[in-house]
Design a protein around this motif. Sequence first.
Motif, PDB file in Angstrom:
ATOM      1  N   LEU A 165       0.838  -1.194   0.000  1.00 50.04           N
ATOM      2  CA  LEU A 165       0.000   0.000   0.000  1.00 50.04           C
ATOM      3  C   LEU A 165       0.877   1.249   0.000  1.00 50.04           C
ATOM      4  N   GLU A 166       0.766   2.032  -1.072  1.00 48.20           N
ATOM      5  CA  GLU A 166       1.562   3.252  -1.203  1.00 48.20           C
ATOM      6  C   GLU A 166       0.678   4.393  -1.697  1.00 48.20           C
ATOM      7  N   TYR A 167       1.055   5.584  -1.279  1.00 47.67           N
ATOM      8  CA  TYR A 167       0.311   6.781  -1.657  1.00 47.67           C
ATOM      9  C   TYR A 167       0.681   7.199  -3.074  1.00 47.67           C
ATOM     10  N   GLY A 168      -0.304   7.710  -3.833  1.00 44.33           N
ATOM     11  CA  GLY A 168      -0.032   8.158  -5.196  1.00 44.33           C
ATOM     12  C   GLY A 168      -0.731   9.458  -5.519  1.00 44.33           C
ATOM     13  N   GLN A 169      -0.297  10.087  -6.619  1.00 48.92           N
ATOM     14  CA  GLN A 169      -0.914  11.321  -7.085  1.00 48.92           C
ATOM     15  C   GLN A 169      -0.895  11.343  -8.605  1.00 48.92           C
ATOM     16  N   VAL A 170      -1.884  12.004  -9.200  1.00 52.82           N
ATOM     17  CA  VAL A 170      -1.904  12.210 -10.639  1.00 52.82           C
ATOM     18  C   VAL A 170      -2.178  13.680 -10.905  1.00 52.82           C
ATOM     19  N   ASP A 171      -1.238  14.345 -11.564  1.00 50.89           N
ATOM     20  CA  ASP A 171      -1.327  15.790 -11.822  1.00 50.89           C
ATOM     21  C   ASP A 171      -1.628  16.580 -10.558  1.00 50.89           C
ATOM     22  N   GLY A 172      -1.030  16.128  -9.443  1.00 52.17           N
ATOM     23  CA  GLY A 172      -1.201  16.835  -8.178  1.00 52.17           C
ATOM     24  C   GLY A 172      -2.443  16.457  -7.401  1.00 52.17           C
ATOM     25  N   GLU A 173      -3.297  15.599  -7.965  1.00 48.46           N
ATOM     26  CA  GLU A 173      -4.512  15.160  -7.282  1.00 48.46           C
ATOM     27  C   GLU A 173      -4.292  13.780  -6.670  1.00 48.46           C
ATOM     28  N   GLN A 174      -4.862  13.553  -5.497  1.00 40.64           N
ATOM     29  CA  GLN A 174      -4.612  12.331  -4.758  1.00 40.64           C
ATOM     30  C   GLN A 174      -5.207  11.095  -5.432  1.00 40.64           C
ATOM     31  N   LEU A 175      -4.441  10.015  -5.422  1.00 43.89           N
ATOM     32  CA  LEU A 175      -4.947   8.695  -5.807  1.00 43.89           C
ATOM     33  C   LEU A 175      -5.257   7.849  -4.583  1.00 43.89           C
ATOM     34  N   GLY A 176      -4.783   8.286  -3.429  1.00 36.97           N
ATOM     35  CA  GLY A 176      -4.997   7.522  -2.212  1.00 36.97           C
ATOM     36  C   GLY A 176      -3.921   6.464  -2.019  1.00 36.97           C
ATOM     37  N   SER A 177      -4.059   5.677  -0.962  1.00 32.54           N
ATOM     38  CA  SER A 177      -3.124   4.607  -0.658  1.00 32.54           C
ATOM     39  C   SER A 177      -3.666   3.304  -1.229  1.00 32.54           C
ATOM     40  N   ARG A 178      -2.856   2.605  -2.017  1.00 34.27           N
ATOM     41  CA  ARG A 178      -3.324   1.401  -2.704  1.00 34.27           C
ATOM     42  C   ARG A 178      -2.160   0.553  -3.199  1.00 34.27           C
ATOM     43  N   PHE A 179      -2.490  -0.680  -3.611  1.00 31.07           N
ATOM     44  CA  PHE A 179      -1.550  -1.511  -4.353  1.00 31.07           C
ATOM     45  C   PHE A 179      -1.588  -1.046  -5.809  1.00 31.07           C
ATOM     46  N   TYR A 180      -0.538  -1.358  -6.576  1.00 33.81           N
ATOM     47  CA  TYR A 180      -0.494  -0.886  -7.962  1.00 33.81           C
ATOM     48  C   TYR A 180      -0.100  -1.997  -8.930  1.00 33.81           C
ATOM     49  N   ASP A 181      -0.851  -2.075 -10.009  1.00 29.09           N
ATOM     50  CA  ASP A 181      -0.477  -2.841 -11.191  1.00 29.09           C
ATOM     51  C   ASP A 181      -0.939  -1.973 -12.353  1.00 29.09           C
ATOM     52  N   ILE A 182      -0.058  -1.099 -12.805  1.00 27.03           N
ATOM     53  CA  ILE A 182      -0.487   0.039 -13.619  1.00 27.03           C
ATOM     54  C   ILE A 182       0.317   0.123 -14.924  1.00 27.03           C
ATOM     55  N   ASP A 183      -0.391   0.359 -16.007  1.00 24.33           N
ATOM     56  CA  ASP A 183       0.214   0.471 -17.335  1.00 24.33           C
ATOM     57  C   ASP A 183       0.071   1.909 -17.843  1.00 24.33           C
ATOM     58  N   TYR A 184       1.128   2.419 -18.480  1.00 27.57           N
ATOM     59  CA  TYR A 184       1.140   3.783 -18.983  1.00 27.57           C
ATOM     60  C   TYR A 184       1.480   3.791 -20.478  1.00 27.57           C
ATOM     61  N   LYS A 185       0.876   4.713 -21.203  1.00 27.10           N
ATOM     62  CA  LYS A 185       1.266   4.920 -22.596  1.00 27.10           C
ATOM     63  C   LYS A 185       0.873   6.334 -23.038  1.00 27.10           C
ATOM     64  N   ILE A 186       1.286   6.697 -24.247  1.00 27.05           N
ATOM     65  CA  ILE A 186       1.054   8.031 -24.792  1.00 27.05           C
ATOM     66  C   ILE A 186      -0.110   8.005 -25.772  1.00 27.05           C
ATOM     67  N   THR A 187      -0.876   9.086 -25.776  1.00 23.21           N
ATOM     68  CA  THR A 187      -1.867   9.279 -26.820  1.00 23.21           C
ATOM     69  C   THR A 187      -1.847  10.752 -27.217  1.00 23.21           C
ATOM     70  N   LYS A 188      -2.660  11.115 -28.179  1.00 22.51           N
ATOM     71  CA  LYS A 188      -2.749  12.507 -28.628  1.00 22.51           C
ATOM     72  C   LYS A 188      -4.149  13.046 -28.374  1.00 22.51           C
ATOM     73  N   TYR A 189      -4.215  14.357 -28.111  1.00 26.71           N
ATOM     74  CA  TYR A 189      -5.523  15.002 -27.944  1.00 26.71           C
ATOM     75  C   TYR A 189      -5.454  16.404 -28.539  1.00 26.71           C
ATOM     76  N   PRO A 190      -6.566  16.857 -29.178  1.00 25.29           N
ATOM     77  CA  PRO A 190      -6.544  18.176 -29.820  1.00 25.29           C
ATOM     78  C   PRO A 190      -6.745  19.327 -28.825  1.00 25.29           C
ATOM     79  N   PHE A 191      -5.861  20.306 -28.917  1.00 22.96           N
ATOM     80  CA  PHE A 191      -5.956  21.527 -28.106  1.00 22.96           C
ATOM     81  C   PHE A 191      -5.899  22.741 -29.045  1.00 22.96           C
ATOM     82  N   ILE A 192      -6.612  23.767 -28.652  1.00 27.26           N
ATOM     83  CA  ILE A 192      -6.547  25.043 -29.378  1.00 27.26           C
ATOM     84  C   ILE A 192      -5.562  25.927 -28.624  1.00 27.26           C
ATOM     85  N   ILE A 193      -4.365  26.101 -29.200  1.00 24.46           N
ATOM     86  CA  ILE A 193      -3.361  26.936 -28.526  1.00 24.46           C
ATOM     87  C   ILE A 193      -2.667  27.830 -29.564  1.00 24.46           C
TER      88      ILE A 193
END
Length: 300
Positions: free
Chosen positions: A272-300
Motif C-alpha cells: 500500500l503506497e500513496y499516489g498522485q496524478v497531476d497533483g490530485e490524490q490517488l490515495g493509498s493502494r496496491f499498484y499494477d499500472i500500465d502507462y502509454k502516450i496518446t494525442k488530444y486536440p488543443f486550441i493553442i
Amino acid sequence: MLSDYLIILNPAANDRKTKNNWKKVENILQDNDIKYTLKVTRKKNHAKEILNYYIRKWKKIKKFPKAIIIIGGDGTLNEVLSAIYVKQEEDRSIPDIPISILPFGKNNNFAKEHGIKRNNWKKEIVKLIKKPVVNDLSIGIFYENIKNQYGVFHNNIGIGLDANVVNLKSTIGNKSKFNKITKLISLIPLLYKIDSFESKIKIDNNKNYYFSKTIMCTVSQSNNNMNLIVIEKRNIIRLVYTLMLVIIGKHFKMRSIHKFTGNEISITIPSLEYGQVDGEQLGSRFYDIDYKITKYPFII
C-alpha cells in the motif's frame, strides 16, 4: 439549441482568484456574440460530473460543441480530460472535443509547457474566437489493473515520496536555488520516517527491472515518450542531497536515481503506497499500472 462552447469555470483555482477574472472573459465573449454554456465547479471532481452529463446529452442529439474552454488550472484540465477519455473507452463513437485552456490556476504546468501564459489570456480568447488553430498534443493515459481504473495525466503520475516532491516543486516554481533548498528542508522530518517498498518495472514489454528499496516512482510524458524516474532509499544525507538535485534539475548521475524512457511502461508495487496524478490524490493502494502516450486536440 447547442452552444458553440462549453465553459468550465473553477472559481476556487489559484486561491479563488480565478473567479475575479471571469467578468473580463465574459465581456469579451459577449462583445463577440459568442454562444456558450457556462458551468461552474463547486467541488472536487465536479468537472467530471459536468462532462459526463453533457457528453450523454451531446451524443443523444448527435452534435458536439466546437470546443471546451477551461478557466482554471491543471486539476480542472485533468478532470475534463479524464471524463472524456473514460467515456470514449465506454463508447468509441464519442469524438475528441478540442480543448482551450485559460491558465488561471496556481501552477499551470501544462500551459507553461506549451507556451500559454496567464497574462496572455486575452490573446488566447481572441485566437479561439477568430482564428482557432487545433494542435494534437501528447498526453499520458494509464490503466490500473487492480481497480480497473482508466485515467489521464498531462503532467505526471507518481507513487511514494513523489507527491511531496511534486508539491514542493510546484510551490517554489522558478524561484532561486536557495529558496528551493530552503523548501527542501521542510521534507527532512518526512525523510527520516519514510519506508521503502518493492517495485517491478517493465519498459516496452521487453525490459524488466526490480528495485527492493524504492521510495518514489514518477512517470511523465514529453516528446511522444514516457519518462520514468525511480529513486531508491539511501542514508538521510544522501537522500536529502539526491532530492536537492532532483528539485534543481541535476539528478541523472546519482546511483540512487534511475531514469527510463519508452513508449509503454508498466509498474507493479505489492504494498500500500500513496499516489498522485497531476497533483490530485490517488490515495493509498496496491499498484499494477500500465502507462502509454496518446494525442488530444488543443486550441493553442
